[in-house]
Motif scaffolding. Structure first.
Motif, mmCIF file in Angstrom:
data_model
loop_
_atom_site.group_PDB
_atom_site.id
_atom_site.type_symbol
_atom_site.label_atom_id
_atom_site.label_comp_id
_atom_site.label_asym_id
_atom_site.label_seq_id
_atom_site.Cartn_x
_atom_site.Cartn_y
_atom_site.Cartn_z
ATOM 1 N N TYR A 1 -1.678 -11.491 -0.659
ATOM 2 C CA TYR A 1 -1.624 -11.745 0.784
ATOM 3 C C TYR A 1 -0.324 -12.482 1.130
ATOM 4 N N ARG A 2 0.548 -11.819 1.887
ATOM 5 C CA ARG A 2 1.834 -12.377 2.336
ATOM 6 C C ARG A 2 2.686 -12.876 1.175
ATOM 7 N N HIS A 3 2.734 -12.055 0.098
ATOM 8 C CA HIS A 3 3.353 -12.599 -1.093
ATOM 9 C C HIS A 3 3.742 -11.510 -2.099
ATOM 10 N N CYS A 4 4.974 -11.623 -2.632
ATOM 11 C CA CYS A 4 5.395 -10.832 -3.797
ATOM 12 C C CYS A 4 6.153 -11.806 -4.689
ATOM 13 N N ALA A 5 5.574 -12.129 -5.845
ATOM 14 C CA ALA A 5 6.099 -13.215 -6.688
ATOM 15 C C ALA A 5 7.536 -12.956 -7.136
ATOM 16 N N GLU A 6 7.850 -11.727 -7.531
ATOM 17 C CA GLU A 6 9.185 -11.427 -8.065
ATOM 18 C C GLU A 6 10.259 -11.639 -6.996
ATOM 19 N N LEU A 7 9.930 -11.344 -5.735
ATOM 20 C CA LEU A 7 10.918 -11.503 -4.656
ATOM 21 C C LEU A 7 10.956 -12.951 -4.167
ATOM 22 N N ARG A 8 9.836 -13.661 -4.276
ATOM 23 C CA ARG A 8 9.836 -15.093 -3.933
ATOM 24 C C ARG A 8 10.680 -15.861 -4.948
ATOM 25 N N ASP A 9 10.609 -15.448 -6.212
ATOM 26 C CA ASP A 9 11.232 -16.213 -7.287
ATOM 27 C C ASP A 9 12.641 -15.724 -7.623
ATOM 28 N N GLY A 10 13.363 -15.249 -6.636
ATOM 29 C CA GLY A 10 14.783 -14.972 -6.855
ATOM 30 C C GLY A 10 15.187 -13.515 -6.759
ATOM 31 N N GLY A 11 14.241 -12.591 -6.948
ATOM 32 C CA GLY A 11 14.598 -11.172 -6.857
ATOM 33 C C GLY A 11 15.043 -10.828 -5.440
ATOM 34 N N GLU B 1 14.611 -1.205 -11.334
ATOM 35 C CA GLU B 1 13.619 -0.562 -10.464
ATOM 36 C C GLU B 1 12.252 -0.834 -11.056
ATOM 37 N N VAL B 2 11.416 -1.518 -10.309
ATOM 38 C CA VAL B 2 10.150 -1.995 -10.839
ATOM 39 C C VAL B 2 8.988 -1.279 -10.152
ATOM 40 N N PRO B 3 8.134 -0.593 -10.911
ATOM 41 C CA PRO B 3 6.975 0.066 -10.299
ATOM 42 C C PRO B 3 6.013 -0.963 -9.707
ATOM 43 N N ARG B 4 5.314 -0.542 -8.667
ATOM 44 C CA ARG B 4 4.395 -1.461 -7.986
ATOM 45 C C ARG B 4 3.441 -2.150 -8.952
ATOM 46 N N ALA B 5 2.931 -1.407 -9.925
ATOM 47 C CA ALA B 5 1.929 -1.963 -10.844
ATOM 48 C C ALA B 5 2.467 -3.152 -11.638
ATOM 49 N N GLU B 6 3.786 -3.252 -11.774
ATOM 50 C CA GLU B 6 4.360 -4.365 -12.546
ATOM 51 C C GLU B 6 4.742 -5.551 -11.665
ATOM 52 N N LEU B 7 4.559 -5.407 -10.340
ATOM 53 C CA LEU B 7 4.892 -6.505 -9.427
ATOM 54 C C LEU B 7 3.625 -7.301 -9.099
ATOM 55 N N HIS B 8 3.790 -8.595 -8.886
ATOM 56 C CA HIS B 8 2.642 -9.463 -8.598
ATOM 57 C C HIS B 8 2.596 -9.716 -7.093
ATOM 58 N N THR B 9 1.743 -8.963 -6.436
ATOM 59 C CA THR B 9 1.684 -9.046 -4.975
ATOM 60 C C THR B 9 0.309 -9.521 -4.519
ATOM 61 N N ASP C 1 0.837 -1.210 0.000
ATOM 62 C CA ASP C 1 0.000 0.000 0.000
ATOM 63 C C ASP C 1 0.870 1.257 0.000
ATOM 64 N N VAL C 2 2.076 1.156 0.557
ATOM 65 C CA VAL C 2 2.917 2.353 0.710
ATOM 66 C C VAL C 2 4.167 2.286 -0.173
ATOM 67 N N VAL C 3 4.169 1.372 -1.157
ATOM 68 C CA VAL C 3 5.336 1.217 -2.034
ATOM 69 C C VAL C 3 5.039 1.799 -3.408
ATOM 70 N N GLU C 4 5.973 2.623 -3.910
ATOM 71 C CA GLU C 4 5.808 3.143 -5.264
ATOM 72 C C GLU C 4 6.628 2.312 -6.252
ATOM 73 N N ARG C 5 7.879 2.045 -5.892
ATOM 74 C CA ARG C 5 8.649 1.090 -6.704
ATOM 75 C C ARG C 5 9.717 0.413 -5.855
ATOM 76 N N LEU D 1 11.125 2.907 -3.036
ATOM 77 C CA LEU D 1 10.595 4.260 -2.909
ATOM 78 C C LEU D 1 9.211 4.110 -2.288
ATOM 79 N N LEU D 2 9.057 4.695 -1.125
ATOM 80 C CA LEU D 2 7.812 4.548 -0.366
ATOM 81 C C LEU D 2 7.015 5.835 -0.454
ATOM 82 N N ARG D 3 5.718 5.699 -0.443
ATOM 83 C CA ARG D 3 4.879 6.891 -0.462
ATOM 84 C C ARG D 3 3.741 6.713 0.537
ATOM 85 N N PRO D 4 3.915 7.283 1.720
ATOM 86 C CA PRO D 4 2.885 7.132 2.738
ATOM 87 C C PRO D 4 1.662 7.964 2.393
ATOM 88 N N SER D 5 0.561 7.657 3.071
ATOM 89 C CA SER D 5 -0.728 8.264 2.758
ATOM 90 C C SER D 5 -0.665 9.781 2.657
#
Ligand code: FAD
Ligand code: EPU
Length: 288
Positions: free
Chosen positions: A164-174, A154-162, A138-142, A180-184
């Protein structure tokens, strides 16, 4: 400070569960160049590579980890840089509690939900850690990540597969290097402090203080694993030094001297009993 490399490094003290064996090789790279060199060397020696954050969602096996364990604990990964436009650049090694505290000091709210999660940013990105109805992404931009080939992107949030308790790109080796965080929004300091107090009270009432890895199982769709385990009468169930917490049934706590084998066996028993009594098969959240 230079890159640190050690052999047969005990990992139990580097986990919140305080259990498990040693890493065959343990390294704290001093930056991206050194991280890339470590990955290249591991590949040349056919060593498996594992990332270790603050070890708060892990059960390290008693026999240890036969490979290279990389921790981003070096100061090179601790950046915290407000950008002036409300964005914050943070390194993967920053503790979530510090992230939240530093942001609050800068008048930036929106990270309060992360305060009680005892991991670092890298682990939170990998897990898309969440609490109190909010998620890390929710607070990640890229996300800045390194592939196992040493390529940085540097991968924008929209291109990452996230999820519940999961981010595919980081699970699969990234490997998450930072984000870059962007709080409310900017929030008055008193509001942030009040929110933090409320969340801390909720956790203090509902979660155990003993060593643990947080929730052992994911919540199944539309249900709470803790409630199911509780309703099956499993609170207080023990194997060796491992116990189903009397405070929250989805936590297995180390009462002192628990081995990883005790913990894994207890989790297996819980899973079997819940499946028998309710028909629900719980999926582990912790990484084995
Ligand atoms: P680790 O446990 O070290 O690693 C977790 C996984 O991430 C591993 O697969 C590891 O290889 C991988 N990883 C670590 N760093 C990187 C990186 N830089 N790049 C790629 N992969 C990486 N979780 C929640 O979601 N919500 C909660 O409310 C919550 N409460 C908790 C309360 C307690 C008391 C405890 C002990 C745990 C709790 N957890 C909670 C679980 C845990 O804190 C989170 O999953 C946290 O995000 C894990 O971060 P870590 O740095 O400890 O990661
Ligand atoms: N409950 C019981 N008995 C128990 C524990 C819980 O009946 O022993 C009931 C509660 O009364 C409540 C429901 O189960 O009605 C849910 O409990 P709680 O509010 O404690 O939240 P949770 O769903 O168990 C989730 C996350 C936690 C996070 C909290 C707060 C999962 C698996 N767990 O817990 O995350 O801190 O919400 O937002 O999604 C973690 O992932 O490691 C973790 C601790």
């Amino acid at each position: 400070v230079e890159t640190k490399v050690r052999h047969e490094e005990p990992l139990a003290p580097r986990t919140t569960m305080r259990a498990g064996g040693a890493a065959r090789i343990y390294a704290e790279p001093a930056g991206e160049t050194d991280l890339r060199a470590l990955l290249r060397e591991a590949r040349a020696r056919a060593l498996d590579v594992f990332l270790l954050g603050r070890g708060s969602n892990l059960i390290v096996p008693d026999e240890g980890v036969d490979g290279l364990v990389i921790s981003l604990a070096h100061p090179a990964w601790q950046a915290f840089e407000p950008r002036g436009d409300g964005g914050i650049w943070a390194g993967a090694g920053v503790r979530l509690k510090n992230l939240c505290g530093l942001a609050a000091k800068a008048g930036l709210g929106g990270f309060e939900f992360l305060d009680g999660i005892p991991g670092n940013l890298g682990g939170a990105l990998r897990m898309n850690a969440g609490a109190m109805g909010a998620w890390t992404f929710d607070v990640v931009e890229r996300v800045r990540l390194m592939t196992r080939d040493g390529e940085v992107r540097e991968v924008p949030r929209a291109e990452l597969h996230t999820g519940y308790r999961h981010c595919a790109e980081l699970r699969d080796g990234g490997i998450a290097l930072g984000a870059l965080l962007r709080p409310s929004a900017a929030r008055p300091a008193e509001d942030i402090a009040r929110q933090l107090d409320a969340y801390r009270d909720k956790r203090r009432e509902s979660q155990p203080r003993e060593p643990s890895a947080g929730c052992i199982f994911k919540n199944p769709e539309g249900a709470a694993a803790g409630r199911l385990i509780d309703e099956c009468g499993l609170k207080g169930e023990c194997v060796g030094g491992a116990e189903v917490s009397a405070v929250h049934a989805n936590f297995i706590v180390n009462r002192g001297g628990a081995t990883a084998t005790d913990i894994i066996e207890l989790a297996r028993i819980v899973r079997v009993r819940v499946a028998e009594k309710t028909g629900v098969t719980l999926e582990p959240e912790v990484i084995l």
